[in-house]
Design a protein around this motif. Structure first.
Motif, PDB file in Angstrom:
ATOM      1  N   ASP A 128       8.663 -43.666  -2.703  1.00  0.00           N
ATOM      2  CA  ASP A 128       9.917 -44.365  -2.981  1.00  0.00           C
ATOM      3  C   ASP A 128      10.836 -43.575  -3.927  1.00  0.00           C
ATOM      4  O   ASP A 128      11.877 -44.074  -4.358  1.00  0.00           O
ATOM      5  N   GLY A 129      10.432 -42.340  -4.266  1.00  0.00           N
ATOM      6  CA  GLY A 129      11.261 -41.487  -5.112  1.00  0.00           C
ATOM      7  C   GLY A 129      10.954 -41.571  -6.593  1.00  0.00           C
ATOM      8  O   GLY A 129      11.461 -40.767  -7.379  1.00  0.00           O
ATOM      9  N   SER A 130      10.145 -42.527  -7.015  1.00  0.00           N
ATOM     10  CA  SER A 130       9.799 -42.675  -8.435  1.00  0.00           C
ATOM     11  C   SER A 130       8.659 -41.713  -8.795  1.00  0.00           C
ATOM     12  O   SER A 130       7.942 -41.229  -7.921  1.00  0.00           O
ATOM     13  N   MET A 131       8.509 -41.450 -10.091  1.00  0.00           N
ATOM     14  CA  MET A 131       7.438 -40.572 -10.544  1.00  0.00           C
ATOM     15  C   MET A 131       6.138 -41.367 -10.665  1.00  0.00           C
ATOM     16  O   MET A 131       6.144 -42.513 -11.123  1.00  0.00           O
ATOM     17  N   ALA A 132       5.057 -40.747 -10.249  1.00  0.00           N
ATOM     18  CA  ALA A 132       3.738 -41.385 -10.333  1.00  0.00           C
ATOM     19  C   ALA A 132       2.783 -40.424 -11.020  1.00  0.00           C
ATOM     20  O   ALA A 132       2.623 -39.278 -10.590  1.00  0.00           O
ATOM     21  N   GLY A 133       2.189 -40.873 -12.101  1.00  0.00           N
ATOM     22  CA  GLY A 133       1.274 -40.011 -12.836  1.00  0.00           C
ATOM     23  C   GLY A 133       0.215 -40.812 -13.547  1.00  0.00           C
ATOM     24  O   GLY A 133       0.199 -42.042 -13.499  1.00  0.00           O
ATOM     25  N   GLY A 134      -0.662 -40.100 -14.222  1.00  0.00           N
ATOM     26  CA  GLY A 134      -1.779 -40.730 -14.897  1.00  0.00           C
ATOM     27  C   GLY A 134      -3.017 -39.888 -14.677  1.00  0.00           C
ATOM     28  O   GLY A 134      -2.998 -38.920 -13.902  1.00  0.00           O
ATOM     29  N   PRO A 135      -4.116 -40.221 -15.327  1.00  0.00           N
ATOM     30  CA  PRO A 135      -5.345 -39.439 -15.185  1.00  0.00           C
ATOM     31  C   PRO A 135      -5.816 -39.263 -13.746  1.00  0.00           C
ATOM     32  O   PRO A 135      -6.424 -38.248 -13.410  1.00  0.00           O
ATOM     33  N   MET A 136      -5.540 -40.258 -12.880  1.00  0.00           N
ATOM     34  CA  MET A 136      -6.019 -40.125 -11.503  1.00  0.00           C
ATOM     35  C   MET A 136      -5.381 -38.939 -10.795  1.00  0.00           C
ATOM     36  O   MET A 136      -5.960 -38.364  -9.875  1.00  0.00           O
ATOM     37  N   TYR A 137      -4.188 -38.530 -11.247  1.00  0.00           N
ATOM     38  CA  TYR A 137      -3.514 -37.417 -10.583  1.00  0.00           C
ATOM     39  C   TYR A 137      -4.054 -36.067 -11.036  1.00  0.00           C
ATOM     40  O   TYR A 137      -4.144 -35.133 -10.226  1.00  0.00           O
ATOM     41  N   TYR A 138      -4.431 -35.914 -12.311  1.00  0.00           N
ATOM     42  CA  TYR A 138      -5.042 -34.629 -12.676  1.00  0.00           C
ATOM     43  C   TYR A 138      -6.466 -34.543 -12.141  1.00  0.00           C
ATOM     44  O   TYR A 138      -6.970 -33.459 -11.850  1.00  0.00           O
ATOM     45  N   MET A 139      -7.122 -35.705 -12.000  1.00  0.00           N
ATOM     46  CA  MET A 139      -8.461 -35.702 -11.405  1.00  0.00           C
ATOM     47  C   MET A 139      -8.405 -35.248  -9.950  1.00  0.00           C
ATOM     48  O   MET A 139      -9.279 -34.508  -9.480  1.00  0.00           O
ATOM     49  N   LYS A 140      -7.358 -35.665  -9.250  1.00  0.00           N
ATOM     50  CA  LYS A 140      -7.223 -35.303  -7.844  1.00  0.00           C
ATOM     51  C   LYS A 140      -6.619 -33.907  -7.682  1.00  0.00           C
ATOM     52  O   LYS A 140      -7.148 -33.067  -6.937  1.00  0.00           O
ATOM     53  N   ASN A 141      -5.524 -33.623  -8.381  1.00  0.00           N
ATOM     54  CA  ASN A 141      -4.768 -32.399  -8.137  1.00  0.00           C
ATOM     55  C   ASN A 141      -5.323 -31.159  -8.822  1.00  0.00           C
ATOM     56  O   ASN A 141      -5.102 -30.043  -8.354  1.00  0.00           O
ATOM     57  N   LYS A 142      -6.021 -31.325  -9.934  1.00  0.00           N
ATOM     58  CA  LYS A 142      -6.568 -30.175 -10.652  1.00  0.00           C
ATOM     59  C   LYS A 142      -8.085 -30.079 -10.558  1.00  0.00           C
ATOM     60  O   LYS A 142      -8.638 -29.021 -10.288  1.00  0.00           O
ATOM     61  N   LEU A 143      -8.756 -31.196 -10.761  1.00  0.00           N
ATOM     62  CA  LEU A 143     -10.215 -31.178 -10.736  1.00  0.00           C
ATOM     63  C   LEU A 143     -10.786 -31.270  -9.326  1.00  0.00           C
ATOM     64  O   LEU A 143     -11.980 -31.032  -9.123  1.00  0.00           O
ATOM     65  N   ASN A 144      -9.927 -31.647  -8.352  1.00  0.00           N
ATOM     66  CA  ASN A 144     -10.385 -31.850  -6.973  1.00  0.00           C
ATOM     67  C   ASN A 144     -11.546 -32.844  -6.912  1.00  0.00           C
ATOM     68  O   ASN A 144     -12.504 -32.675  -6.163  1.00  0.00           O
ATOM     69  N   MET A 145     -11.440 -33.886  -7.726  1.00  0.00           N
ATOM     70  CA  MET A 145     -12.469 -34.936  -7.779  1.00  0.00           C
ATOM     71  C   MET A 145     -11.807 -36.271  -7.448  1.00  0.00           C
ATOM     72  O   MET A 145     -11.669 -37.145  -8.292  1.00  0.00           O
ATOM     73  N   LYS A 146     -11.425 -36.400  -6.181  1.00  0.00           N
ATOM     74  CA  LYS A 146     -10.714 -37.615  -5.792  1.00  0.00           C
ATOM     75  C   LYS A 146     -11.578 -38.855  -5.991  1.00  0.00           C
ATOM     76  O   LYS A 146     -11.061 -39.938  -6.290  1.00  0.00           O
ATOM     77  N   GLY A 477      -0.760 -50.948 -13.455  1.00  0.00           N
ATOM     78  CA  GLY A 477      -1.481 -51.412 -12.269  1.00  0.00           C
ATOM     79  C   GLY A 477      -0.780 -51.040 -10.978  1.00  0.00           C
ATOM     80  O   GLY A 477      -1.436 -50.657 -10.001  1.00  0.00           O
ATOM     81  N   ASP A 478       0.561 -51.120 -10.974  1.00  0.00           N
ATOM     82  CA  ASP A 478       1.244 -50.816  -9.704  1.00  0.00           C
ATOM     83  C   ASP A 478       1.221 -49.314  -9.407  1.00  0.00           C
ATOM     84  O   ASP A 478       1.208 -48.898  -8.258  1.00  0.00           O
ATOM     85  N   ARG A 479       1.162 -48.448 -10.452  1.00  0.00           N
ATOM     86  CA  ARG A 479       0.992 -47.003 -10.215  1.00  0.00           C
ATOM     87  C   ARG A 479      -0.406 -46.715  -9.672  1.00  0.00           C
ATOM     88  O   ARG A 479      -0.582 -45.833  -8.820  1.00  0.00           O
ATOM     89  N   ALA A 480      -1.398 -47.466 -10.160  1.00  0.00           N
ATOM     90  CA  ALA A 480      -2.755 -47.290  -9.647  1.00  0.00           C
ATOM     91  C   ALA A 480      -2.846 -47.749  -8.195  1.00  0.00           C
ATOM     92  O   ALA A 480      -3.508 -47.112  -7.369  1.00  0.00           O
ATOM     93  N   MET A 481      -2.172 -48.849  -7.877  1.00  0.00           N
ATOM     94  CA  MET A 481      -2.148 -49.319  -6.492  1.00  0.00           C
ATOM     95  C   MET A 481      -1.405 -48.330  -5.593  1.00  0.00           C
ATOM     96  O   MET A 481      -1.788 -48.117  -4.435  1.00  0.00           O
TER      97      MET A 481
END
Length: 560
Positions: A128-146, A477-481
């Motif tokens: 939707d064009g908004s920024m989405a971030g948080g620990p889940m994104y570094y876990m996925k994008n850097k650690l490759n631990m989805k 919560g809505d960023r996590a969803m």
């Protein structure tokens, strides 16, 4: 209800309330404090320049300003933890618990710096064009631990209810009921409608509301605190001394308070400190990921200010208010919560007797349990005639009256007690005992220059603090969803979030605090594992920041 609470406590005993959890939390923060050479001290003053936008650039990507991100994150942390949580920590662990809350915050300033920097660095732009971030994104994008990212995101959704939703409205409803005699369901219904209106607008409306709400509510609350502190100025120095005198010895019994062990004060202080400032939990990085910035370290510096404001300033002032007023150790008339009450065999226990105090403290700590009543309690015209002692809120209850219902007529007949626990929650026990959470803070505020009017500041402050927390956590919560199921899932999440907000207004307080403790641990552990794995990435990111900063601002003095 009691059985459910006991089951949840068993779960919590293995994670958030286990002996190792505070050490994992503080150990991680202490490791980064040393590894990064005390950034919470070195970058503290610099962070203020970042907040006021001194180094902003035209075209920085994001949805909010640094200040808006800070106030949104603060509105997520400044809530019941500052009013009800501090009072609960003092009630459970004594004055020493306040010291450990502050230490948790001081170390947590570094933890916040790390988790926010990494989360901002690996954020994404949502569909939707908004920024989405948080620990889940570094876990996925850097650690490759989805898989770890998914665990964290699910825990965030659960924690949005267990931290930002349920405890907040429950505390609001309780305070409004005791102060204004408004039924909890009415409070829940009105605030649920307002909550729905705010969160439908997304992060921009949320940020617009919080940047005005946070400063205003802080001013109102501070005025109330200082009206008590200055009115009891002669108790301030003894109160401060009591915090340090009980650090390495068992907290002495005083008034209705039966004492607390060193370890219990430590665990309580750290646990309440985390609930207050959420350092290491991974929640605030979600708000900061929306900030406009061309690099992540500056936003991490902004996050350093959060635990300082939230816990070191606000919680310390609340604690000093409670201690100087003396309300924390006095018994007050109140309706007893079933999950906070037990019935012992025998009427010989009193808190005037030294041996009884020792026996009761060991009973409450689980060291040496006393025999509990099991059977039918005999009651005549509201008075208990059976040979028992009622314990409520970790104190010996006095002048106990048993009513047919809350606010009902005095009971005559039998009341079923099983293993010391009341079986019929519709029956009301009323009397004098210690109190905790927001009711204790409300009582303390009546001990100042404002008199009985002081309780209204607590109710209004709690309403504003807690409601702003619920607003911010809806965004987490809505960023996590969004991470788990895409942007389309957010509208369904918001519906459930608002519904849960209403239901929690009339639910049992003790159970809600237990749910919150479990949810916090389920977020914190994956986040701590993730940031430790990225420790070298973090150090390199800081070095790159200062290298670029020197080239761009050669005349600026840097605190590296």
């Amino acid at each position: 209800m009691q059985q459910l609470n006991d089951f949840l406590k068993v779960i919590d005993s293995y994670i958030g309330s286990s002996w190792w959890f505070p050490f994992a939390l503080l150990g991680t923060g202490l490791f980064f404090t040393i590894y990064l050479k005390f950034p919470q001290i070195r970058y503290f003053r610099f962070a203020f320049n970042v907040v006021r936008g001194k180094y902003d650039k035209e075209g920085d990507e994001g949805d909010t300003s640094h200040f808006q991100a800070l106030t949104t994150a603060l509105s997520g942390t400044v809530g019941t933890g500052n009013i009800a949580g501090v009072a609960l920590a003092l009630h459970l662990g004594g004055p020493a618990a306040l010291f450990w809350m502050v230490i948790t915050a001081a170390i947590g300033m570094c933890t916040k710096f790390v988790e926010v920097t990494l989360s901002h660095k690996y954020r994404e732009k949502a569909a939707d064009g908004s920024m989405a971030g948080g620990p889940m994104y570094y876990m996925k994008n850097k650690l490759n631990m989805k898989w770890l990212a998914v665990i964290f995101a699910i825990a965030t959704v659960l924690s949005s209810f267990g931290t930002g939703n349920m405890p907040q409205i429950n505390s609001i409803a309780g305070a409004v009921k005791s102060t204004f005699q408004i039924e909890p369901w009415i409070t829940g219904a009105v605030l649920s409608v307002i909550l729905a209106f705010v969160i439908i607008g997304g992060i921009k409306r949320i940020a617009s509301v919080t940047e005005k709400l946070v400063p205003a509510m802080a001013v109102i609350y501070f005025l109330g605190c200082f009206s008590v502190i200055f009115a009891n100025i002669e108790n301030v120095i003894p109160s401060i001394i009591s915090i340090f005198s009980s650090l390495f010895t068992t907290t002495a019994a005083t008034g209705g308070f039966l004492g607390a062990t060193v370890m219990y004060a430590f665990n309580t202080g750290v646990g309440r400190g985390l609930f207050s400032n959420e350092a290491g939990q991974g929640s605030a990085p979600i708000a900061h990921a929306s900030a406009k910035a061309h690099e992540p370290v500056s936003e991490g510096m902004v996050a350093i200010l959060e635990p300082f404001i939230d816990t070191i300033i606000i919680c310390s002032i609340t604690g000093l208010t409670l201690l100087s007023s003396g309300a924390w150790q006095d018994k007050h008339y109140n309706d007893f919560a079933v999950t906070d009450m037990s019935v012992l065999v025998g009427t010989e226990y009193t808190d005037d007797n030294k041996e009884d105090r020792k026996a009761l403290k060991e009973h409450l700590s689980g060291e040496n349990p006393l025999p509990v009543f099991d059977g039918m309690l005999q009651v005549e015209n509201g008075k208990i005639v059976s040979d028992v002692t009622v314990i409520h809120a970790r104190s010996v209850a006095e002048e106990v009256v048993v009513n047919e219902s809350f606010g009902g007529a005095p009971l005559t007949g039998e009341v079923e007690i099983k293993d010391g626990i009341l079986q019929d929650a519709s029956i009301s026990f009323y009397g004098k005992s210690l109190v905790h959470s927001s009711p204790l803070t409300a009582i303390a505020f009546t001990k100042g220059w404002l008199g009985n009017a002081g309780q209204y500041i607590v109710s209004i402050g709690l309403l504003l603090f807690a409601f702003s927390t619920a607003i911010s956590w809806s965004y987490y919560g809505d960023r996590a969803m969004t991470f788990l199921a895409g942007s389309g899932s957010v509208k369904y999440y918001r519906i459930v979030y608002v519904a849960g907000f209403f239901i929690a207004a009339i639910a049992d307080t003790t159970i809600i605090w237990t749910v919150a403790a479990i949810a916090i641990a389920l977020m914190t552990l994956p986040n701590l594992v993730g940031i430790i794995m990225l420790r070298k990435d973090m150090k390199n990111t800081i070095n790159d920041y200062w290298s670029g900063f020197k080239k761009e601002y050669p005349d600026e003095k840097t605190p590296e």
